[in-house]
Design an enzyme around this catalytic site. Structure first.
Site, PDB file in Angstrom:
ATOM      1  N   TYR A 116       0.828  -1.216   0.000  1.00  0.00           N
ATOM      2  CA  TYR A 116       0.000   0.000   0.000  1.00  0.00           C
ATOM      3  C   TYR A 116       0.851   1.249   0.000  1.00  0.00           C
ATOM      4  CZ  TYR A 116      -4.190  -2.659   0.411  1.00  0.00           C
ATOM      5  OH  TYR A 116      -5.215  -3.504   0.124  1.00  0.00           O
ATOM      6  N   CYS A 130     -13.224  16.511  40.728  1.00  0.00           N
ATOM      7  CA  CYS A 130     -14.147  16.101  39.660  1.00  0.00           C
ATOM      8  C   CYS A 130     -13.702  14.883  38.859  1.00  0.00           C
ATOM      9  CB  CYS A 130     -14.394  17.265  38.709  1.00  0.00           C
ATOM     10  SG  CYS A 130     -15.222  18.625  39.526  1.00  0.00           S
TER      11      CYS A 130
HETATM   12  N1  LIG Z   1      -0.954   0.379   4.956  1.00  0.00           N
HETATM   13  C1  LIG Z   1      -1.025   1.585   5.473  1.00  0.00           C
HETATM   14  O1  LIG Z   1      -2.028   2.275   5.419  1.00  0.00           O
HETATM   15  C2  LIG Z   1       0.186   2.184   6.161  1.00  0.00           C
HETATM   16  C3  LIG Z   1       0.171   3.533   6.499  1.00  0.00           C
HETATM   17  C4  LIG Z   1       1.299   4.078   7.089  1.00  0.00           C
HETATM   18  C5  LIG Z   1       2.406   3.296   7.367  1.00  0.00           C
HETATM   19  N2  LIG Z   1       2.383   1.970   7.056  1.00  0.00           N
HETATM   20  C6  LIG Z   1       3.607   1.200   7.321  1.00  0.00           C
HETATM   21  O2  LIG Z   1       4.329   1.103   6.090  1.00  0.00           O
HETATM   22  C7  LIG Z   1       4.964  -0.166   5.976  1.00  0.00           C
HETATM   23  C8  LIG Z   1       4.471  -0.883   4.730  1.00  0.00           C
HETATM   24  O3  LIG Z   1       3.083  -1.117   4.857  1.00  0.00           O
HETATM   25  P1  LIG Z   1       2.215  -1.721   3.676  1.00  0.00           P
HETATM   26  O4  LIG Z   1       0.813  -1.740   4.159  1.00  0.00           O
HETATM   27  O5  LIG Z   1       2.562  -1.022   2.421  1.00  0.00           O
HETATM   28  O6  LIG Z   1       2.799  -3.218   3.659  1.00  0.00           O
HETATM   29  P2  LIG Z   1       2.495  -4.380   2.573  1.00  0.00           P
HETATM   30  O7  LIG Z   1       2.656  -5.645   3.311  1.00  0.00           O
HETATM   31  O8  LIG Z   1       1.240  -4.073   1.826  1.00  0.00           O
HETATM   32  O9  LIG Z   1       3.699  -4.214   1.517  1.00  0.00           O
HETATM   33  C9  LIG Z   1       5.029  -4.521   1.797  1.00  0.00           C
HETATM   34  C10 LIG Z   1       5.649  -4.975   0.485  1.00  0.00           C
HETATM   35  O10 LIG Z   1       7.058  -5.127   0.664  1.00  0.00           O
HETATM   36  C11 LIG Z   1       7.466  -6.214  -0.142  1.00  0.00           C
HETATM   37  N3  LIG Z   1       8.819  -6.635   0.304  1.00  0.00           N
HETATM   38  C12 LIG Z   1       9.170  -7.304   1.406  1.00  0.00           C
HETATM   39  N4  LIG Z   1      10.495  -7.502   1.441  1.00  0.00           N
HETATM   40  C13 LIG Z   1      11.014  -6.928   0.337  1.00  0.00           C
HETATM   41  C14 LIG Z   1      12.329  -6.802  -0.190  1.00  0.00           C
HETATM   42  N5  LIG Z   1      13.402  -7.292   0.442  1.00  0.00           N
HETATM   43  N6  LIG Z   1      12.485  -6.127  -1.335  1.00  0.00           N
HETATM   44  C15 LIG Z   1      11.418  -5.616  -1.979  1.00  0.00           C
HETATM   45  N7  LIG Z   1      10.145  -5.716  -1.541  1.00  0.00           N
HETATM   46  C16 LIG Z   1       9.940  -6.352  -0.393  1.00  0.00           C
HETATM   47  C17 LIG Z   1       6.371  -7.228   0.023  1.00  0.00           C
HETATM   48  O11 LIG Z   1       6.363  -8.194  -0.990  1.00  0.00           O
HETATM   49  C18 LIG Z   1       5.129  -6.329  -0.004  1.00  0.00           C
HETATM   50  O12 LIG Z   1       4.637  -6.197  -1.320  1.00  0.00           O
HETATM   51  C19 LIG Z   1       4.671  -0.883   7.287  1.00  0.00           C
HETATM   52  O13 LIG Z   1       5.713  -0.627   8.189  1.00  0.00           O
HETATM   53  C20 LIG Z   1       3.391  -0.245   7.753  1.00  0.00           C
HETATM   54  O14 LIG Z   1       3.254  -0.337   9.161  1.00  0.00           O
HETATM   55  C21 LIG Z   1       1.298   1.406   6.431  1.00  0.00           C
END
Ligand SMILES: NC(=O)c1ccc[n+]([C@@H]2O[C@H](COP(=O)([O-])OP(=O)(O)OC[C@H]3O[C@@H](n4cnc5c(N)ncnc54)[C@H](O)[C@@H]3O)[C@@H](O)[C@H]2O)c1
Length: 446
Positions: A10, A276
């Site tokens: 995402y 309170c």
């Molecule tokens: N989803 C949200 O709304 C959101 C919002 C803010 C922050 N975050 C944070 O951002 C981070 C990512 O979240 P996300 O929801 O995008 O995760 P996700 O699981 O949707 O995507 C992570 C991607 O990284 C890939 N990946 C893993 N190892 C890899 C490597 N060595 N090389 C290349 N690609 C690799 C995976 O295949 C996957 O497609 C997390 O730490 C999450 O907590 C997420």
């Protein structure tokens, strides 16, 4: 700028597409070949409002492409955004496996590029962590991995930044272009500039902060968002049980931007008290329980407050000193009201543990003199009445360790700097930043 985005989930997918649409040249990388193929076909690997059209457009113009090869992507960019997942382990701890793996990969590529001596035009690489990670992860875990591989120093030979993502799934493209804020945690100004340049032209305030602060901000945000939702739902459930329209209640609650939707009560300090808050929380929780409504958040507010008070007691215990001074006794500045004052509770706990205590609170002394609070003090707190000192200096002369629970200017101006009794600051004194480096100063609200 030439940007590589590692992880096309995402966060990575939205960041890659939006940065490409802003004019950057972006290469996305994922270990999952299906995601790489989808992006290269101009299709979004995630379902999100507007992301499909955006990816089709930026792939068509050549601003975005994807690969499975970290080396190719990092070699072809000056900024690398790390967007891999950081899921929960079964015990609740944060899984940093993907972060560590991808950081090793980046480190190897940077080492290789250094070994080749570059082509003379290579800008210094800046590695930007967008994944959510606990404070300390970047500097204590990831930077050492990079430095080991690269054989150089972060902030000097290559840039490092933590740039948390605040987008919400469902509206993430909109959120990217209209962020609530941009947070850049860095070791050095050059890395901060590189990150700021990525988002040039986007609205919202930009905060440049130390790396661990940037990591912590994301947790403060998400913890608060969860707490807000839990609070609203618990309050709604109690209202429903009591036959009250919770939305009407919240309409009025939300309209109060002085005390409710405001910075009020959101600065770490000492425990709350007074006539309170404790009483009303107790009766609300009691009413919920009588109606068989489970309200774990509301039911734990008072225990949380007691745990905070206990931290102050433990700070005194850890000093090993027995002669203790306390400045402040009423439940908040500007009043002589002692009912349910957390400082009275603190004093009673220390007294009960046998500490040799002296207390000064100008408002309480005055009201005692006038007879206003005399009866309350002398009948309800006779043991504390004997400990009250009329002057600041009397307390300072007595104490080996002093708890400061007031910002009374007379107390502040008398407090020593780095000599005399140890100081335990319960209220984050106005000069706390300076005092922090002085010997004998300890803060409860850091
Ligand atoms: N989803 C949200 O709304 C959101 C919002 C803010 C922050 N975050 C944070 O951002 C981070 C990512 O979240 P996300 O929801 O995008 O995760 P996700 O699981 O949707 O995507 C992570 C991607 O990284 C890939 N990946 C893993 N190892 C890899 C490597 N060595 N090389 C290349 N690609 C690799 C995976 O295949 C996957 O497609 C997390 O730490 C999450 O907590 C997420």
């Amino acid at each position: 700028m030439r940007v590589s985005v590692l992880g096309l989930g995402y966060v990575g997918c939205v960041s890659a597409a939006c940065l490409a649409s802003m004019g950057h040249e972006v290469i996305g990388v994922d270990v999952n070949p299906a995601k790489v193929d989808l992006v290269n076909d101009g299709k979004a690997p995630v379902v999100e409002e507007r992301i499909g059209e955006l990816i089709a457009e930026v792939v068509r113009t050549g601003a975005l492409r994807a690969t499975g090869d970290v080396r190719e992507a990092v070699m072809g960019s000056e900024v690398t955004l790390v967007c891999v997942g950081t899921p929960s382990e079964p015990n609740g701890s944060l899984c940093t496996t993907y972060l560590e793996r991808v950081t090793e990969q980046i480190g190897s590529v940077l080492a290789e590029r250094n070994g080749q001596g570059g082509d003379g035009h290579d800008a210094r690489q800046t590695v930007v962590f967008r994944s959510t990670m606990l404070p300390g992860t970047c500097l204590n875990l990831l930077v050492p991995i990079l430095e080991k591989h690269v054989g150089g120093t972060a902030g000097v030979d290559f840039g490092v930044a933590v740039n948390p993502e605040f987008l919400r799934e469902g509206t993430s493209v909109r959120d990217f272009f209209d962020p609530p804020k941009t947070v850049i945690g860095t070791l050095d100004p050059v890395s901060a500039e590189a990150v700021a340049a990525l988002y040039d032209g986007l609205p919202g305030e930009v905060f440049r902060v130390p790396v661990p602060t940037a990591e912590a901000i994301k947790y403060a945000d998400n913890a608060f968002h969860g707490l807000k939702i839990g609070f609203a739902n618990e309050l709604g459930a109690v209202c429903q049980a009591l036959g009250v329209d919770s939305h009407q209640v919240m309409d009025v609650f939300l309209a109060d931007s002085k005390l409710n939707i405001s910075p009020a009560y959101l600065r770490p300090g000492f425990a709350f008290g007074g006539s309170c808050l404790p009483k009303d929380l107790r009766s609300l929780v009691h009413a919920a329980q009588r109606a068989d409504v489970s309200v774990p958040i509301l039911a734990h507010v008072l225990p949380s407050n007691s745990a905070h008070l206990q931290r102050a007691v433990e700070m005194v215990e850890r000093t090993g000193k027995r002669r203790v001074g306390l400045f402040g006794l009423s439940f908040k500045p500007g009043t002589d009201d002692l009912r349910e004052s957390p400082l009275v509770e603190l004093a009673e706990t220390l007294f009960g543990k046998g500490y040799d205590l002296r207390i000064h609170d100008a408002n309480v002394s005055l009201s005692r003199l006038l007879g206003a609070n005399r009866e309350y003090i002398e009948t309800r707190l006779p043991h504390l009445a004997d400990l009250l000192a009329d002057s600041v200096s009397e307390v300072l002369e007595h104490a080996e360790v002093c708890l400061v629970g007031t910002k009374d200017p007379a107390v502040l101006s008398a407090l020593p700097h780095g000599e005399g009794p140890l100081l335990i600051d319960l209220v984050r004194l106005p000069d706390a930043e300076k005092r922090r480096t002085e010997p004998g100063y300890m803060g409860l609200a850091w």
